[in-house]
Design a protein around this motif. Structure first.
Motif, mmCIF file in Angstrom:
data_model
loop_
_atom_site.group_PDB
_atom_site.id
_atom_site.type_symbol
_atom_site.label_atom_id
_atom_site.label_comp_id
_atom_site.label_asym_id
_atom_site.label_seq_id
_atom_site.Cartn_x
_atom_site.Cartn_y
_atom_site.Cartn_z
ATOM 1 N N VAL B 174 0.828 -1.202 0.000
ATOM 2 C CA VAL B 174 0.000 0.000 0.000
ATOM 3 C C VAL B 174 0.865 1.254 0.000
ATOM 4 O O VAL B 174 0.520 2.254 -0.615
ATOM 5 N N GLY B 175 2.009 1.180 0.668
ATOM 6 C CA GLY B 175 2.901 2.335 0.742
ATOM 7 C C GLY B 175 3.238 2.871 -0.635
ATOM 8 O O GLY B 175 3.075 4.063 -0.905
ATOM 9 N N ASN B 176 3.661 1.982 -1.539
ATOM 10 C CA ASN B 176 4.013 2.417 -2.890
ATOM 11 C C ASN B 176 2.813 2.993 -3.630
ATOM 12 O O ASN B 176 2.904 4.047 -4.246
ATOM 13 N N LEU B 177 1.698 2.271 -3.547
ATOM 14 C CA LEU B 177 0.496 2.722 -4.253
ATOM 15 C C LEU B 177 0.086 4.117 -3.783
ATOM 16 O O LEU B 177 -0.174 5.012 -4.584
ATOM 17 N N LEU B 178 0.080 4.319 -2.447
ATOM 18 C CA LEU B 178 -0.341 5.615 -1.908
ATOM 19 C C LEU B 178 0.625 6.719 -2.308
ATOM 20 O O LEU B 178 0.211 7.823 -2.639
ATOM 21 N N ASN B 179 1.931 6.395 -2.298
ATOM 22 C CA ASN B 179 2.903 7.413 -2.689
ATOM 23 C C ASN B 179 2.707 7.839 -4.136
ATOM 24 O O ASN B 179 2.731 9.022 -4.456
ATOM 25 N N ASN B 180 2.496 6.853 -5.016
ATOM 26 C CA ASN B 180 2.283 7.180 -6.429
ATOM 27 C C ASN B 180 1.018 7.989 -6.618
ATOM 28 O O ASN B 180 0.974 8.963 -7.370
ATOM 29 N N LEU B 181 -0.032 7.564 -5.907
ATOM 30 C CA LEU B 181 -1.316 8.249 -6.009
ATOM 31 C C LEU B 181 -1.181 9.705 -5.553
ATOM 32 O O LEU B 181 -1.696 10.620 -6.187
ATOM 33 N N THR B 182 -0.468 9.892 -4.438
ATOM 34 C CA THR B 182 -0.278 11.244 -3.916
ATOM 35 C C THR B 182 0.504 12.098 -4.896
ATOM 36 O O THR B 182 0.163 13.250 -5.149
ATOM 37 N N ASP B 183 1.548 11.517 -5.463
ATOM 38 C CA ASP B 183 2.378 12.276 -6.397
ATOM 39 C C ASP B 183 1.563 12.702 -7.613
ATOM 40 O O ASP B 183 1.615 13.861 -8.038
ATOM 41 N N ALA B 184 0.777 11.768 -8.151
ATOM 42 C CA ALA B 184 -0.024 12.080 -9.340
ATOM 43 C C ALA B 184 -1.094 13.114 -9.003
ATOM 44 O O ALA B 184 -1.314 14.069 -9.760
ATOM 45 N N ALA B 185 -1.744 12.951 -7.843
ATOM 46 C CA ALA B 185 -2.788 13.912 -7.455
ATOM 47 C C ALA B 185 -2.183 15.284 -7.194
ATOM 48 O O ALA B 185 -2.815 16.312 -7.467
ATOM 49 N N THR B 186 -0.950 15.308 -6.687
ATOM 50 C CA THR B 186 -0.279 16.583 -6.447
ATOM 51 C C THR B 186 -0.060 17.331 -7.755
ATOM 52 O O THR B 186 -0.283 18.545 -7.836
#
Lengths: 268, 274
Positions: B174-186
């Protein structure tokens, strides 16, 4: 249309202010955001238009600014409720409403800090219940802790609405044009602070190109905000896929490191 | 691993009760001293009572451990709760030190991801839409935001069961998925902010320069020719710079801009644009 607020309206708006105040502590339904609080206040006042414009103007000043780690930020939700109600009831219009809500929101910071300070009392009560093995009393303390937060919003809203027209008349009588005009200008200028706070918080240097793209789409191509947001969504999807692909290419290191950590933890 | 201690096993019903307390009361009792610890203990109380209820002294000791400082994103907290409870369900009181360490270790990373995603980026995107439409008197943006908030609350229901089932394995996935999601949403958030500056900040320089018989409007004849929305851009840059100063926090900068607006309005140097 200079009418006084009805008792029902005052009660409902006061309850709304308390609900907006405690929402972040319960479910985070974003009721504490000025745009939403203003809209709901407009609904109760029968003038959605004013509530929306006042709330939206204030929203832009605190865009995406959260209360991370317990920092207090201007409470423009309470500001929007008071501003909308007084603006509608006095018939002085939207700009007057914004002029009132900005200073209210700023002054509310002190009350928020005070209300949150009360939380320390409740945490010590919970400690005591646990030490005394009276576990079910924890539930009561957890919910009672909402009272100071709710009252810190309800009391100022209730008082200023009960004295509604007197407050408005006093403001009009003693606030000269340079002040009300200045506050009106401040309402237009302050969104830049909200935007600047966000730019500090987000990795702007990394995404500078997209900041400029957003500006170009709006300033030169006149694309509405919904279109810009959807364009941003497309860019975000492409970026997300790129990141996922890159991690698929080099997964070995991360996985072995984390599974190692897992084994040692299991031994505990 | 053997189930070595004498605690009772958790049931789905216990977990559901914890989950509802997390979804409706995730930050109760917030305090400056140990922040979200009261909400955490209040949420897990049904599960803790189910496991250790027969021995109040054990329950007391375990709850005292759980009352430690706890601060993370209220939108992702149940992932940590789920891992905590799955460990305790497996090893009981023996997991005490591990639980304390894991809570402390995970709350920072989840705070970082959750605060930027749910505290900054999503409010920026939906707040921009809501405000942009709201200023014109259109409630669609606000309703969209409320709808999104309800959907997000609904999605939070799945954090606890997922984290409880997967245990610590979840963190790396989940850590990787959330980090990617946050980066893209940012990225999306930054792009929206770029569009926001010229559309919602309506500030202009009102005075006209009179040279001979010809009146020259500073705004339309000069500034707009250089760059559209040049005044808002300059103001954002000024606020950005001020926020970087050591003694200035956001509230102080708002006060500076508030007072500055009053002065500049009186001097007729700045005005609200059309």
């Amino acid at each position: 249309m200079t009418a006084d607020l009805s008792m029902i309206q005052i009660t409902l708006l006061t309850l709304l202010a308390a609900a907006c105040g405690i929402d972040p502590y319960i479910s985070g339904l974003q009721l504490s955001k000025p745009a939403i609080a203003g809209f709901l206040a407009g609904l109760l006042m029968g003038d959605i238009q004013t509530g929306l414009v006042v709330g939206s103007t204030l929203q832009l000043m605190v865009l995406g600014v959260g209360t991370f780690g317990g920092a207090s930020i201007p409470d423009f939700a309470t500001g929007a409720i008071i501003g909308t109600a007084l603006g509608v009831v006095s018939g002085k219009g939207i700009q007057f409403a914004i002029g009132i809500s900005v200073p209210v929101g700023l002054l509310m910071v002190q009350l928020d800090v005070f209300a949150r300070f009360c939380g320390v009392y409740f945490v010590h009560r919970v400690d005591k219940h646990i030490a005394n093995m009276e576990f079910q009393k924890i539930n009561r303390e957890a919910w009672l802790s909402l009272i100071p937060i709710g009252l810190s919003r309800a009391i100022p809203v209730g008082i200023s609405l009960i004295f509604g027209n007197q407050v408005v008349n006093a403001v009009l009588k003693y606030a000269p044009d340079w002040l009300m005009g200045g506050l009106k200008l401040a309402g237009a200028v302050l969104p830049v602070v909200g935007i600047a706070i966000l730019l500090h918080y987000l990795p702007v240097n990394k995404f500078m190109a997209f900041l400029i793209v957003g500006y170009l789409l709006a300033a030169y191509m006149k694309i509405p905000m919904m279109g810009i947001a959807l364009f941003g969504l497309v860019c975000a999807m492409v970026h997300f896929n790129g990141l996922t692909e890159k991690q698929k290419a080099t997964p070995a290191v991360a996985v072995s490191a984390s599974s190692e950590g897992e084994i040692t933890d299991d031994e505990l | 691993m053997m189930n070595s201690s004498e605690h009772k096993q958790l049931t789905d019903k216990d977990l559901r009760r914890v989950n509802l307390r997390y979804m409706f009361g995730g930050q109760l009792g917030w305090n400056y001293e140990r922040m979200m610890n009261v909400a955490y203990v209040h949420a897990i109380l049904p599960a803790m009572s189910a496991m250790y209820g027969e021995d109040p002294e054990v329950l007391r000791d375990m709850l005292q451990m759980e009352m430690q400082f706890y601060n993370t994103s209220p939108f992702l907290s149940a992932i940590i709760t789920g891992i905590d409870l799955s460990l305790q369900n497996e090893s009981g009181t023996q997991s005490k030190d591990a639980v304390a360490a894991i809570k402390t270790g995970l709350m920072g990373p989840f705070a970082a991801v959750g605060d930027s995603l749910f505290g900054a980026v999503i409010p920026t995107i939906f707040g921009s839409l809501a405000a942009y439409m709201g200023i014109k008197g259109n409630p669609v943006g606000v309703l969209l935001w409320l709808l999104a908030a309800v959907v997000i609350l609904g999605l939070r229901y799945f954090e606890l069961p997922l984290a409880y089932r997967e245990g610590k394995k979840l963190v790396s996935n989940v850590g990787n998925l959330l980090n990617n999601l946050t980066d893209a949403a940012t990225l999306m958030g930054v792009l929206v902010i770029g569009g926001l500056i010229p559309t919602v900040v309506k500030v202009v320089v009102p005075f006209k320069l009179t040279i001979g018989k010809k009146a020259l409007s500073i705004q339309t004849d000069m500034l707009d020719q250089i760059l559209p929305a040049i005044v808002p851009i300059a103001l954002v840059a000024l606020a950005y710079w001020l926020l970087g100063r050591k003694h200035l926090n956001s509230t102080r900068v708002i006060w500076i801009f508030l007072l500055g607006s009053i002065v500049l309005y009186s001097l007729k140097l700045l005005a609200v644009g059309a």
